[in-house]
Design a protein around this motif. Sequence first.
Motif, PDB file in Angstrom:
ATOM      1  N   SER A 162      -2.206   4.312  13.557  1.00  0.00           N
ATOM      2  CA  SER A 162      -2.874   4.156  12.053  1.00  0.00           C
ATOM      3  C   SER A 162      -4.242   4.747  12.160  1.00  0.00           C
ATOM      4  O   SER A 162      -5.197   4.341  12.609  1.00  0.00           O
ATOM      5  CB  SER A 162      -2.667   2.675  11.959  1.00  0.00           C
ATOM      6  OG  SER A 162      -3.139   2.324  10.513  1.00  0.00           O
ATOM      7  N   TYR A 163      -4.558   5.147  10.802  1.00  0.00           N
ATOM      8  CA  TYR A 163      -5.493   5.821  10.304  1.00  0.00           C
ATOM      9  C   TYR A 163      -5.804   5.455   8.951  1.00  0.00           C
ATOM     10  O   TYR A 163      -5.058   5.455   8.014  1.00  0.00           O
ATOM     11  CB  TYR A 163      -5.521   7.385  10.350  1.00  0.00           C
ATOM     12  CG  TYR A 163      -5.567   8.016  11.800  1.00  0.00           C
ATOM     13  CD1 TYR A 163      -6.667   8.302  12.705  1.00  0.00           C
ATOM     14  CD2 TYR A 163      -4.222   7.956  12.315  1.00  0.00           C
ATOM     15  CE1 TYR A 163      -6.374   8.684  13.649  1.00  0.00           C
ATOM     16  CE2 TYR A 163      -4.015   8.794  13.589  1.00  0.00           C
ATOM     17  CZ  TYR A 163      -5.064   9.013  14.264  1.00  0.00           C
ATOM     18  OH  TYR A 163      -4.801   9.592  15.464  1.00  0.00           O
ATOM     19  N   GLY A 164      -6.993   4.614   8.611  1.00  0.00           N
ATOM     20  CA  GLY A 164      -7.198   3.945   7.320  1.00  0.00           C
ATOM     21  C   GLY A 164      -7.608   5.243   6.289  1.00  0.00           C
ATOM     22  O   GLY A 164      -8.245   6.086   6.648  1.00  0.00           O
ATOM     23  N   CYS A 185      -9.491  11.574   5.420  1.00  0.00           N
ATOM     24  CA  CYS A 185     -10.106  10.821   6.539  1.00  0.00           C
ATOM     25  C   CYS A 185      -9.159  10.933   7.776  1.00  0.00           C
ATOM     26  O   CYS A 185      -9.872  10.712   8.840  1.00  0.00           O
ATOM     27  CB  CYS A 185      -9.886   9.240   5.792  1.00  0.00           C
ATOM     28  SG  CYS A 185     -10.888   8.769   4.459  1.00  0.00           S
ATOM     29  N   TYR A 186      -8.100  10.926   7.460  1.00  0.00           N
ATOM     30  CA  TYR A 186      -7.278  11.385   8.747  1.00  0.00           C
ATOM     31  C   TYR A 186      -7.683  12.610   9.393  1.00  0.00           C
ATOM     32  O   TYR A 186      -7.842  12.314  10.894  1.00  0.00           O
ATOM     33  CB  TYR A 186      -5.601  11.239   8.172  1.00  0.00           C
ATOM     34  CG  TYR A 186      -4.858  12.023   9.221  1.00  0.00           C
ATOM     35  CD1 TYR A 186      -4.197  11.569  10.364  1.00  0.00           C
ATOM     36  CD2 TYR A 186      -4.275  13.445   8.996  1.00  0.00           C
ATOM     37  CE1 TYR A 186      -3.542  11.743  11.375  1.00  0.00           C
ATOM     38  CE2 TYR A 186      -3.346  13.696   9.983  1.00  0.00           C
ATOM     39  CZ  TYR A 186      -2.886  13.196  11.188  1.00  0.00           C
ATOM     40  OH  TYR A 186      -2.014  13.769  11.933  1.00  0.00           O
ATOM     41  N   THR A 213       1.515   4.390   2.063  1.00  0.00           N
ATOM     42  CA  THR A 213       1.438   4.853   3.371  1.00  0.00           C
ATOM     43  C   THR A 213       2.123   6.164   3.671  1.00  0.00           C
ATOM     44  O   THR A 213       3.277   6.110   3.151  1.00  0.00           O
ATOM     45  CB  THR A 213       2.132   3.779   4.360  1.00  0.00           C
ATOM     46  OG1 THR A 213       1.357   2.580   4.333  1.00  0.00           O
ATOM     47  CG2 THR A 213       1.889   4.125   5.761  1.00  0.00           C
ATOM     48  N   ARG A 233       0.715  -1.216   0.068  1.00  0.00           N
ATOM     49  CA  ARG A 233      -0.097  -0.022  -0.014  1.00  0.00           C
ATOM     50  C   ARG A 233       0.859   1.269  -0.096  1.00  0.00           C
ATOM     51  O   ARG A 233       2.124   1.205   0.228  1.00  0.00           O
ATOM     52  CB  ARG A 233      -0.877  -0.065   1.185  1.00  0.00           C
ATOM     53  CG  ARG A 233      -2.129  -0.847   1.187  1.00  0.00           C
ATOM     54  CD  ARG A 233      -2.778  -0.987   2.509  1.00  0.00           C
ATOM     55  NE  ARG A 233      -1.832  -1.370   3.845  1.00  0.00           N
ATOM     56  CZ  ARG A 233      -2.207  -1.421   4.914  1.00  0.00           C
ATOM     57  NH1 ARG A 233      -3.398  -0.968   5.203  1.00  0.00           N
ATOM     58  NH2 ARG A 233      -1.678  -1.673   5.961  1.00  0.00           N
ATOM     59  N   HIS A 239      -3.311   5.301   0.877  1.00  0.00           N
ATOM     60  CA  HIS A 239      -4.243   4.339   1.347  1.00  0.00           C
ATOM     61  C   HIS A 239      -4.389   4.216   2.991  1.00  0.00           C
ATOM     62  O   HIS A 239      -5.306   3.994   3.313  1.00  0.00           O
ATOM     63  CB  HIS A 239      -3.752   2.995   1.058  1.00  0.00           C
ATOM     64  CG  HIS A 239      -3.759   2.808  -0.543  1.00  0.00           C
ATOM     65  ND1 HIS A 239      -2.496   2.249  -1.341  1.00  0.00           N
ATOM     66  CD2 HIS A 239      -4.471   3.334  -1.551  1.00  0.00           C
ATOM     67  CE1 HIS A 239      -2.787   2.256  -2.367  1.00  0.00           C
ATOM     68  NE2 HIS A 239      -3.935   2.848  -2.880  1.00  0.00           N
ATOM     69  N   ARG A 240      -3.264   4.980   3.715  1.00  0.00           N
ATOM     70  CA  ARG A 240      -3.746   4.921   5.158  1.00  0.00           C
ATOM     71  C   ARG A 240      -2.406   6.140   5.353  1.00  0.00           C
ATOM     72  O   ARG A 240      -1.501   6.196   4.746  1.00  0.00           O
ATOM     73  CB  ARG A 240      -3.241   3.685   5.706  1.00  0.00           C
ATOM     74  CG  ARG A 240      -1.827   3.071   5.695  1.00  0.00           C
ATOM     75  CD  ARG A 240      -1.445   1.967   6.589  1.00  0.00           C
ATOM     76  NE  ARG A 240      -0.147   1.381   6.405  1.00  0.00           N
ATOM     77  CZ  ARG A 240       0.643   0.691   7.289  1.00  0.00           C
ATOM     78  NH1 ARG A 240      -0.068   0.236   8.590  1.00  0.00           N
ATOM     79  NH2 ARG A 240       1.820   0.156   7.109  1.00  0.00           N
TER      80      ARG A 240
END
Length: 537
Positions: A219-221, A226-227, A35, A33, A207-208
């Motif tokens: 960790s934040y997906g 979104c974060y 990151t 992913r 992606h995260r």
Amino acid sequence: MTTSVSVTLDGVAWHTPDGRCLFSNLHAQFDNRITALVGRNGVGKSVLAQLIAGQRAPSAGSCRRIGRVHYLAQHVQPPPGQRVAELAGLAEVWDALARITAGSTAQADFDLVGEQWTLAETLQQALADAGLSGVDADTPVDTLSGGQCMRVALVGALLQATDLLILDEPSNHLDLAGRQWLQAQLQARGQGVLLISHDRLLLQHVHRVLELGPQGLRSYGGNHACYVAAREAEQAAAAELLQQRRHAQRKGEQVLREQRQRLEQRSARGSREAANANQAPILLGLQRQRAEANTGKAKQALQERQQQLQAATREALTGIEEAAPVLLHPELDTGGPEWVLRCEQLRLPHVGGPLSTVDFALRRGERMAISGANGSGKSMLLNVIAGQLPAVAGDCGVQVPLALLDQQLQLLAPGHTAVQALRERNHALPEGELRSRLALLGLDADLVQLPNARLSGGQRLKLALACALYAQPPAQLLLLDEPGNHLDLQALRALEQLLCQYRGSLLVVSHDEAFLQAIGVHSRLHASDQGWQLQRG
């Protein structure tokens, strides 16, 4: 053939040479992913990236790698005389191909080339895709701008046979086109990427998000949006918890005060009764000792309960981010000319072609962004307006006091403290008032005693703003050259809040569209192939 990468951190810690713990007990896993790694300046993001890449060994814990990992540092400073092939990290293969083309049959050259027989064509196409059409492998890097050098380094990193690519602040010196190119390259890569960045354009496509802080890794997906949403929800919950703990502390301490008062009353009553009792002195002494022991235990229990209430409140307080900085509005002249700056047929030094001459004007209170490709003369224009460089020809009329905050913040003397720097520009305000204003900006009593060189990028930028706006006279025109470079996300938001509070005129060089929108830019001066183009509205 590509390997499925897997990097696992298990209880990783890092201590500086002087014994200070930068971070500890980190657990995480990295795969294919994209990151993002974010966090405050100074928390150790670059050190962690180097641990993951195998360039450092952890002080404790372990880092297990499956697959090939490549790390590109944030500061690209090629030595004089270096070629593009060397900056891209491809010189050994490139030179081996050149020797084979010239007739070499050495096995070592064939081993170096391996399967990279099309490197010449691949590299040339990659350079062209990165906006470096006039550049080839043998071009001296001395002829390139900082942004072009970063593009070359990124091209080389993207061409490496690697499964996890770690990029440390890769977009700091890229223009908008360069950032869009990098974003497209990362999206098309299809392999693992660890991106250390505050660039919200890039962060929107991860992606995260991993946040490194005093509490470790969180960790934040999802992407940056979104974060941000998750962090805002956390802050709201943390604020509510703090309010509950403070309420519980107030109630609990009131109950403890009442209990302590009753305990002291009982103790005093017992002492009076013992004094009037007709008992042997030895029995009275034993009773007094037991009473004092019981009273001491009760007082200790009350004290422990009070400490528990205070500790619960302090724990809740750790979840609250520091308050937003506050800018006390300087006394700006509300009268004066409508136009604070006029550039008429202004010819810039060291700039050729259509961009060598510029014509524009800036109104009072206007916020203008200067945009364009790397090397187009944006910083040169600011330096000429500020009087740091002489113009070749033409007129530059500035009607109000101004301040230039360049990328190196040269208005701050490295050996001076924050209080000394501000005192140099304002002798009228008492030192207590200077300290109060710095504290409102988030520069507390300890920080203002440190030499400026020891402050973080965000702290130095706040101090530079204070020196410009609290000076006598205060700057009514701010010239800002890439002010968001090297700032973490929290510091960047703080800068946006400060500039929104400013009532003067702004001329800002920036490639960060999110930043320009946040500070309310009204107009743009764009460096194009046809020359400088002014857009208002």
